[in-house]
Design a protein around this motif. Structure first.
Motif, mmCIF file in Angstrom:
data_model
loop_
_atom_site.group_PDB
_atom_site.id
_atom_site.type_symbol
_atom_site.label_atom_id
_atom_site.label_comp_id
_atom_site.label_asym_id
_atom_site.label_seq_id
_atom_site.Cartn_x
_atom_site.Cartn_y
_atom_site.Cartn_z
ATOM 1 N N UNK A 81 96.562 129.696 61.466
ATOM 2 C CA UNK A 81 95.804 130.030 61.170
ATOM 3 C C UNK A 81 94.689 129.454 60.229
ATOM 4 N N UNK A 82 93.395 129.141 60.568
ATOM 5 C CA UNK A 82 92.660 128.730 59.652
ATOM 6 C C UNK A 82 91.823 129.652 58.311
ATOM 7 N N UNK A 83 92.008 129.337 56.983
ATOM 8 C CA UNK A 83 92.105 129.718 55.759
ATOM 9 C C UNK A 83 90.733 129.559 55.357
ATOM 10 N N UNK A 84 89.485 130.253 55.215
ATOM 11 C CA UNK A 84 88.659 129.558 54.865
ATOM 12 C C UNK A 84 88.227 130.802 53.126
ATOM 13 N N UNK A 85 88.005 129.723 52.207
ATOM 14 C CA UNK A 85 88.277 130.449 50.673
ATOM 15 C C UNK A 85 86.973 130.600 50.342
ATOM 16 N N UNK A 86 86.046 131.772 49.756
ATOM 17 C CA UNK A 86 85.021 131.968 49.488
ATOM 18 C C UNK A 86 84.846 132.273 48.379
ATOM 19 N N UNK A 87 83.321 131.776 47.636
ATOM 20 C CA UNK A 87 83.125 132.407 46.656
ATOM 21 C C UNK A 87 83.885 130.989 45.375
ATOM 22 N N UNK A 88 84.150 129.975 45.824
ATOM 23 C CA UNK A 88 84.742 128.703 44.416
ATOM 24 C C UNK A 88 83.800 127.743 44.720
ATOM 25 N N UNK A 89 82.556 127.599 44.978
ATOM 26 C CA UNK A 89 81.505 126.606 45.298
ATOM 27 C C UNK A 89 80.375 127.260 43.841
ATOM 28 N N UNK A 90 80.782 126.231 42.951
ATOM 29 C CA UNK A 90 79.806 126.919 41.872
ATOM 30 C C UNK A 90 79.190 126.322 40.693
ATOM 31 N N UNK A 91 77.951 126.209 41.504
ATOM 32 C CA UNK A 91 77.428 124.881 39.689
ATOM 33 C C UNK A 91 77.627 125.281 38.200
ATOM 34 N N UNK A 92 78.201 127.263 38.246
ATOM 35 C CA UNK A 92 77.803 126.949 36.491
ATOM 36 C C UNK A 92 79.653 127.521 36.097
ATOM 37 N N UNK A 93 80.847 127.637 37.024
ATOM 38 C CA UNK A 93 82.169 128.026 36.735
ATOM 39 C C UNK A 93 82.931 127.231 37.433
ATOM 40 N N UNK A 94 83.509 126.628 36.392
ATOM 41 C CA UNK A 94 84.803 125.715 36.876
ATOM 42 C C UNK A 94 86.123 126.344 37.509
ATOM 43 N N UNK A 95 86.136 127.224 37.780
ATOM 44 C CA UNK A 95 87.638 127.637 38.214
ATOM 45 C C UNK A 95 87.281 128.986 38.394
ATOM 46 N N UNK A 110 85.642 142.044 45.381
ATOM 47 C CA UNK A 110 86.172 141.468 44.055
ATOM 48 C C UNK A 110 85.307 139.880 44.240
ATOM 49 N N UNK A 111 83.986 139.739 45.464
ATOM 50 C CA UNK A 111 82.850 138.918 44.921
ATOM 51 C C UNK A 111 82.404 138.701 44.014
ATOM 52 N N UNK A 112 81.998 139.433 43.227
ATOM 53 C CA UNK A 112 81.526 139.979 41.923
ATOM 54 C C UNK A 112 81.956 139.252 41.317
ATOM 55 N N UNK A 113 83.347 138.990 41.469
ATOM 56 C CA UNK A 113 84.189 138.396 40.632
ATOM 57 C C UNK A 113 84.914 137.688 40.280
ATOM 58 N N UNK A 114 84.320 136.547 41.379
ATOM 59 C CA UNK A 114 85.174 135.343 41.793
ATOM 60 C C UNK A 114 85.040 134.753 41.143
ATOM 61 N N UNK A 115 84.557 134.350 39.772
ATOM 62 C CA UNK A 115 84.037 132.992 38.869
ATOM 63 C C UNK A 115 84.863 133.254 38.020
#
Length: 454
Positions: free
Chosen positions: A127-141, A19-24
């Motif tokens: 619980x703490x929930x840590x979201x990964x892969x949503x910080x990118x320079x080129x992708x808006x969402x 899923x991380x490969x298609x995260x954006x």
């Protein structure tokens, strides 16, 4: 069952890794998920979720061979949560879970539990929930949001064990209590898939580390019990669907979007300034062309008489005409045609001969025509030549022949120095006879070229 559970767990882990490969999603620089940087919003931060899945004492962490019951079974579990997102990567969620956990072990003898069943009446965790892969320079969402969770919880459960003889016993703790409350530590991972602006598909896997060795009703060894929960569910974002969600909002890309927009506005402003300067230059060029056009009118001399059109009171003066300062022809001196002049012209007419049916002047006509040319040159006379024919032949042929013969005489006179502008040559064909065309003598008279001296 254990093999199928392993395959399911490995598949879930593979999906989360892939899923991380298609995260954006591709960046379209749109306003769908745009929030002005450092503005604080508006964004949606609250969400609720529901889920269901499988509970089992088998986990992907630790050595399962060291657990009290080494043949796990899968039971149904379900739950929900409320989550508050504080930043695009960090949130806190309150979880609720209930269901059953079961397992088996080998036949160790009479009196030793061979299986257990624990009814998880309730459990609550923060619980703490840590979201990964949503910080990118080129992708808006983020289209897919991988996440990790870790926290602490408290649960209430009842456990029963069954020995090899089939005797079922309710487990009690040292205080004789069958309903046991215990602390546990939930650790999980998973990913969410955007199904819409307000709904996410939630796929997750969680390992719960019980803070005792009593969860399976059999206390042996030095390790605490643990159980896992693989689930699928839906998350619903609270608030207007037109407002971006904090969990999918990408502040880095919003800064890039703001930069792109400001750059576009700067380009548009500079282009507007360039267009304004071009318009000014075009206006100056038009003004210059207008001024040059006005200046040209001051110097144009259309008829070439030496007087500019702006001062020329007599435009279109024939070439070579002498004019005064206003462009009008000078008064011509009075020209008198004497009897001798008339005789010279009459002699040329009498001696004029052409080849039959042609406009070729015969040589015997040249001497008399030379005297006419000298007369035109010396006295600056004007001469009109009018060609005529009899009615032999077609009208068109006769008109052309009469014109050609008059032009032939004019050309000859000009070649001898006469002013071409003072000689007019016209052909009339058979339209102006001076005698009858019924006799040879009359036709002879009609075949003529008249000379008019003035």
């Amino acid at each position: 069952m254990k093999t199928n559970l392993k395959r399911s767990t490995m598949l879930l882990a593979g999906l989360m890794a892939g899923g991380t490969l298609f995260a954006q999603t591709p960046d379209s620089v749109s306003t769908n998920n745009y929030v002005k940087p450092f503005s604080g919003g508006p964004v949606r931060t609250w969400s609720i979720g529901v889920h269901g899945g499988l509970l089992t004492p088998f986990t992907i962490f630790g050595a399962n061979g060291r657990q009290d019951f080494r043949q796990p079974q899968s039971e149904i579990g379900y739950g929900g949560y409320i989550k508050k997102q504080f930043t695009p990567t960090f949130g806190l969620q309150a979880d609720f879970l209930r269901g059953e956990v079961s397992g088996m072990r080998g036949q160790d003898g009479v009196g030793t539990p061979s299986s257990f069943n624990t009814k998880l009446n309730w459990s609550g965790a923060l619980s703490a929930n840590i979201t990964l892969g949503n910080i990118s320079w080129f992708n808006s969402k983020s289209a897919i949001q991988p996440y990790l969770t870790a926290g602490a919880g408290y649960m209430g459960y009842k456990t029963t064990t069954t020995d090899a003889g089939g005797t079922t016993t309710a487990y009690t703790n040292g205080a004789g209590e069958n309903s046991i409350n215990e602390w546990f530590v939930p650790v999980g991972l998973g990913f969410k898939v955007n199904l819409g602006s307000s709904v996410n598909l939630d796929l997750g896997y969680q390992v719960n580390f019980v803070q005792s060795d009593n969860f399976d009703g059999y206390n042996t060894g030095s390790s605490n019990d643990r159980f896992s929960y693989a689930h699928i569910g839906l998350e619903f974002l609270l608030g207007s669907s037109k407002t971006p969600a904090m969990s999918t909002y990408n502040p880095v890309n919003s800064m890039r979007t703001e930069y792109v927009w400001q750059n576009q506005q700067t380009k548009a402003m500079l282009q507007a300034q360039i267009d304004a300067e071009r318009a000014k230059n075009d206006q100056l060029r038009n003004d210059l062309n207008t001024t040059n056009s006005k200046l040209d009118r001051l110097t144009v001399d259309s008829d070439g008489d030496g007087v500019p059109d702006i001062n020329d009171k007599c435009p279109n003066t024939p070439a070579g005409t002498k004019v005064d300062g206003s462009g009008c022809p000078l008064a011509k001196p009075v020209v008198y045609v004497t009897e001798e002049d008339k005789r010279v012209v009459k002699d040329a007419i009498n001696n004029l001969e052409f080849d039959l049916g042609k406009a070729t002047i015969r040589a015997r006509s040249y001497p008399s025509l030379d005297r006419v040319a000298n007369l035109l040159t010396e006295k600056n006379f004007s001469l009109k030549l009018a060609g005529h024919t009899d009615n032999t032949g077609s009208d068109a042929l006769n008109l052309r022949l009469s014109k050609d013969r008059a032009e032939a005489i004019k050309s000859y006179l000009v070649s001898k120095g006469a002013n071409a502008s003072r000689i007019e040559a016209t052909g009339y064909g058979e339209s102006q006879p001076i005698a009858t065309n019924k006799t040879a003598e009359g036709r002879q008279q009609n075949r003529r070229v008249e000379f008019t001296l003035y």
